[in-house]
Design a protein around this motif. Structure first.
Motif, PDB file in Angstrom:
ATOM      1  N   ALA A 281       0.827  -1.208   0.000  1.00  0.00           N
ATOM      2  CA  ALA A 281       0.000   0.000   0.000  1.00  0.00           C
ATOM      3  C   ALA A 281       0.859   1.256   0.000  1.00  0.00           C
ATOM      4  O   ALA A 281       0.520   2.261  -0.645  1.00  0.00           O
TER       5      ALA A 281
ATOM      6  N   CYS B 129       2.491   1.518  -3.682  1.00  0.00           N
ATOM      7  CA  CYS B 129       1.601   1.428  -4.854  1.00  0.00           C
ATOM      8  C   CYS B 129       0.474   2.457  -4.844  1.00  0.00           C
ATOM      9  O   CYS B 129      -0.031   2.824  -5.914  1.00  0.00           O
ATOM     10  N   SER B 130       0.060   2.909  -3.661  1.00  0.00           N
ATOM     11  CA  SER B 130      -1.063   3.833  -3.607  1.00  0.00           C
ATOM     12  C   SER B 130      -0.800   5.126  -4.384  1.00  0.00           C
ATOM     13  O   SER B 130      -1.649   5.552  -5.181  1.00  0.00           O
TER      14      SER B 130
ATOM     15  N   GLU C 122      -8.871   0.105  -4.805  1.00  0.00           N
ATOM     16  CA  GLU C 122      -8.216   1.402  -4.668  1.00  0.00           C
ATOM     17  C   GLU C 122      -8.461   1.981  -3.279  1.00  0.00           C
ATOM     18  O   GLU C 122      -7.542   2.521  -2.638  1.00  0.00           O
ATOM     19  N   GLN C 123      -9.682   1.858  -2.763  1.00  0.00           N
ATOM     20  CA  GLN C 123      -9.994   2.365  -1.436  1.00  0.00           C
ATOM     21  C   GLN C 123      -9.237   1.594  -0.356  1.00  0.00           C
ATOM     22  O   GLN C 123      -8.772   2.181   0.624  1.00  0.00           O
TER      23      GLN C 123
ATOM     24  N   LEU D 260      -6.289   0.151  -0.685  1.00  0.00           N
ATOM     25  CA  LEU D 260      -4.891   0.580  -0.724  1.00  0.00           C
ATOM     26  C   LEU D 260      -4.715   1.928  -0.037  1.00  0.00           C
ATOM     27  O   LEU D 260      -3.764   2.135   0.739  1.00  0.00           O
ATOM     28  N   GLN D 261      -5.607   2.877  -0.287  1.00  0.00           N
ATOM     29  CA  GLN D 261      -5.497   4.194   0.319  1.00  0.00           C
ATOM     30  C   GLN D 261      -5.684   4.118   1.832  1.00  0.00           C
ATOM     31  O   GLN D 261      -5.016   4.839   2.585  1.00  0.00           O
TER      32      GLN D 261
ATOM     33  N   ALA E 181      -2.538   2.672   3.334  1.00  0.00           N
ATOM     34  CA  ALA E 181      -1.420   3.613   3.262  1.00  0.00           C
ATOM     35  C   ALA E 181      -1.439   4.599   4.420  1.00  0.00           C
ATOM     36  O   ALA E 181      -0.406   5.229   4.715  1.00  0.00           O
TER      37      ALA E 181
END
Length: 742
Positions: free
Chosen positions: A36, A39-40, A58-59, A61-62, A65
């Motif tokens: 995360a 890549c985020s 995507e959510q 990963l964010q 992070a």
């Protein structure tokens, strides 16, 4: 971002690819946090070219992070664990993420490239069929961080922040290739370029299919032979067989193709209704059954008892009076040894049930390849019938009269429901399979020939090769049938009311049961064809043909290349011969026979013939003398003949094609006629059926005469050899001496 459903399955495996379940939970958590972290930011920058990542991913990963990140020492511990467990190849994502940055000078640039490569690898993984490219790119990123040899590649690469397009980034890498064509790490640069370009353009991997052009000596067709169920699992098991479209006489009788084993097709009608665990257990059990059949005798413990059959018959007779259709099906299955589905299918193909002389009967057809012979042989060979009638119990008269082919057969579930009251009241264990198999079990316990059992059950010669070679009497078959039906009704103290009919001399099966005077005349013709004053090679060809005819007739040898093998296969002291004329069941279908005294004397004459021939030709034809010596010392095949090769007579091993060229009397029927006649003759002599099958090579798996479970002694084999010897003497078939130096 758009959700692309065709790739949903591969997307679901991403977490297992990034951090395999084989990693400890703590290490997997560290890998996901590191993923995360790197890549985020890159996913936000290049999201237009990464559409296969869903909004949910995507959510996630964010969110990850935002968690506190571990220190570099924690990453080092995870990498060391992966390396010590030798999982660098199995877990390439985790190894690249946690690789220690020993040789990296610009950490920020490395993490940018690490994030880009990881995201591109994930995208091409979702696209599929690019495992090799993914492994190469991830290995290269890891080696940039850990290897001083690969570290300079990072300085060579452009900054990822210079563009927000993966397409442009891939083109920049290609420009570097043109700008620096001799760069020493260009191959490694290519690994990164491939995954970036494939991810940007969403290129799926190439699936290479190897095409093999098969060539056959002759066109072949695939046929299926249904196998009898071994239990109540409901499996439909079929044996796949390859047969030539235009088989010769022997291949029509039984398959002659050499195969390392059998190919089975298994179908489970209830597969979709079963739990996964049940499917696995039943599949394992079927494999164990097939394996046990290769190694041991077929078990007969799962046989219905007389108590079971008694109450089944009584219940069927009671329900028949109430016009219960299912009762008629069950009694018919018990008497015929066939399940209702088979009987129904046969009734739709031909006239199966009839009223003959005011008595219910079942009409069974029986035809084997040797049943058809040229019309000019009708005065010589015995005639056979293509069908015969088995009388049924008189209690089935009204049921058969009302029967019509469109009447549907009961399903297995309906049969089990019908049998349920009998089992509950009388504590029986009746099942559809036990009822159908009872005929075979009972006749085997009475010592009946398996060929007779197969005939009564309406089996094909493809499932029972012994039928191809058997010339059977209809009276013998009906005698076994009558004994069986009377026995099962006697258990219930009832009478089947079978009619007493005059015995007719009708025969079934193979027509190659040669009359006595014809058989005697055949060997007289073969003996008269041997001319003592002929050329040595012509004499040998005619003489070896007679030797081959006598030995194959005495042993039932198949018509194959190099018949009778080598002299080392023969034991002159015990008169035993090891014969291997077919391959099956993951091994040789070999058998050991005790040959008759006449055949043993013929071998002695033939060996003396070879010695005299070797002495005669050692100076005139050294190659002939050498071939004779090879046959005598067991290094070459025993039987050979001279073949014309470009004008010269050269020794050649026996083959079916060479036999057809030899100047011997041509018989107007198949060359394997001796196997047909011998099996039929042994059956008429009332030889033990198991001994006949062992002599002919037709024994069941686990029932080999010389196998580990066999109680057959060599004394019984010698008794069978004496029966064949009596046949030879009856027809005045003698052993003939060969060439002698005058």
């Amino acid at each position: 971002m758009t959700e692309l459903s065709p790739f949903a399955a591969r997307r679901g495996y991403l977490s297992k690819i990034i951090a395999p379940p084989s990693l400890p939970t703590a290490h997997r958590k560290i890998v996901f946090l590191r993923f995360a972290q790197v890549c985020s930011p890159m996913l936000i920058q290049f999201q237009q070219h990464l559409p296969l990542f869903s909004d949910h991913m995507e959510q996630r990963l964010q969110a990850l992070a935002q968690w506190p990140m571990p220190d570099t020492g924690t990453y080092q511990q995870t990498f060391d664990w992966i390396k010590n467990q030798k999982l660098l190849t199995e877990a390439p994502y985790a190894a690249a993420l946690c690789a220690p940055l020993h040789t990296v000078e610009d950490v920020e640039k490395f993490e940018e490239w690490l994030g880009v490569i990881l995201l591109c690898c994930c995208q091409v993984h979702i696209l599929g069929h690019q495992d090799s490219g993914i492994e190469s790119a991830l290995r290269e990123v890891r080696q940039i961080a850990t290897s001083a040899k690969h570290a300079p590649l990072l300085q060579f690469l452009p900054r990822t922040t210079s563009t927000d397009s993966l397409i442009d980034l891939g083109e920049e890498l290609e420009v570097l290739k043109l700008k620096y064509p001799n760069y020493k790490l260009d191959k490694e640069r290519g690994y990164l370029s491939v995954v970036i370009r494939n991810a940007a353009h969403q290129i799926e991997g190439i699936v290479r299919k190897r095409r093999v052009n098969l060539t056959f000596e002759r066109p072949e067709i695939i046929t299926t032979v249904p196998l009898e169920p071994a239990d109540e699992s409901g499996f439909d098991v079929q044996l796949l067989q390859l047969t030539p479209e235009t088989p010769d006489s022997q291949q029509a009788d039984e398959p002659a193709r050499i195969t390392p084993g059998n190919t089975l097709r298994v179908k489970d009608p209830l597969r979709r209704k079963k739990a996964l665990v049940v499917k696995a257990i039943q599949g394992q059990r079927l494999a164990e059954q097939l394996s046990s059949r290769q190694q041991s005798l077929p078990c007969s413990y799962n046989q219905a008892s007389e108590w079971d059959i008694q109450h089944l018959v009584l219940h069927c007779l009671k329900q028949l009076k109430e016009q219960d259709v299912l009762a008629g099906w069950m009694l018919l299955a018990l008497v015929t040894g066939r399940d209702p589905a088979w009987l129904h299918a046969r009734a739709n193909q031909e006239q199966l049930l009839e009223i003959v002389d005011n008595h219910p009967s079942i009409r069974l057809t029986h035809h084997v390849p040797a049943s058809s012979q040229p019309n000019e042989l009708n005065p010589i060979l015995p005639a056979v019938s293509d069908y015969f009638f088995r009388p049924l119990p008189i209690q089935l008269h009204d049921w058969v009269k009302r029967f019509y082919p469109s009447m549907s057969a009961p399903t297995p579930s309906e049969i089990r429901e019908w049998l349920k009251p009998i089992n509950e009241v009388h504590k029986t264990r009746l099942t559809p399979g036990l009822i159908v198999r009872y005929l075979e079990h009972w006749l085997l316990n009475q010592g009946a020939d398996r060929a007779i059992i197969a005939l009564l059950r309406g089996e094909s010669h493809k499932s029972r090769p012994a039928l191809s070679y058997s010339h059977l009497s209809q009276g013998d078959a009906l005698e076994h049938h009558t004994r069986y039906v009377n026995a099962i009704f006697a258990m219930a103290e009832q009478s089947p009311g079978l009619p007493v009919r005059a015995q007719k001399n009708n025969n079934l099966g193979s027509r190659l049961y040669v009359p006595s005077e014809i058989l005697q005349h055949i060997f007289i013709m073969l003996a008269d064809a041997i001319e003592p004053e002929a050329d040595i090679r012509a004499f040998h060809n005619r003489y070896v043909y007679y030797v081959w005819a006598l030995l194959t007739f005495s042993t039932g040898h198949r018509d194959v290349t190099a018949p009778m093998g080598k002299l080392s296969d023969f034991n002159p002291y015990q008169r035993t011969w090891w014969i291997s004329d077919k391959e099956r069941r993951h091994g040789l279908s070999a058998r050991t026979l005790v040959i008759p005294a006449t055949a043993a004397r013929q071998v002695e004459f033939y060996l003396e013939h070879l010695r005299q021939l070797s002495i005669y030709s050692r100076f005139q034809a050294p190659d002939l003398a050498a071939r004779c010596q090879q046959a005598l010392d067991g290094t070459g095949n025993l039987l050979f003949a001279f073949e014309d090769r470009q004008g010269s007579q050269e020794p050649a091993d026996f083959t079916p094609s060479l036999l057809a060229k030899l100047p011997a009397p041509c018989l107007p029927w198949a060359k394997n006629w001796a196997r047909h006649h011998l099996r039929s003759e042994l059956a008429k002599q009332k030889v033990n059926p198991e001994l006949i099958d062992s002599w002919m090579g037709h024994e069941e798996i686990g029932e080999e005469a010389m196998g580990r479970h066999s109680f057959v002694s060599m004394g019984e084999c010698r008794e069978l050899a004496e029966v064949i010897e009596s046949v030879l003497k009856k027809h005045q078939i003698k052993a003939l001496p060969g060439w002698t130096i005058r």
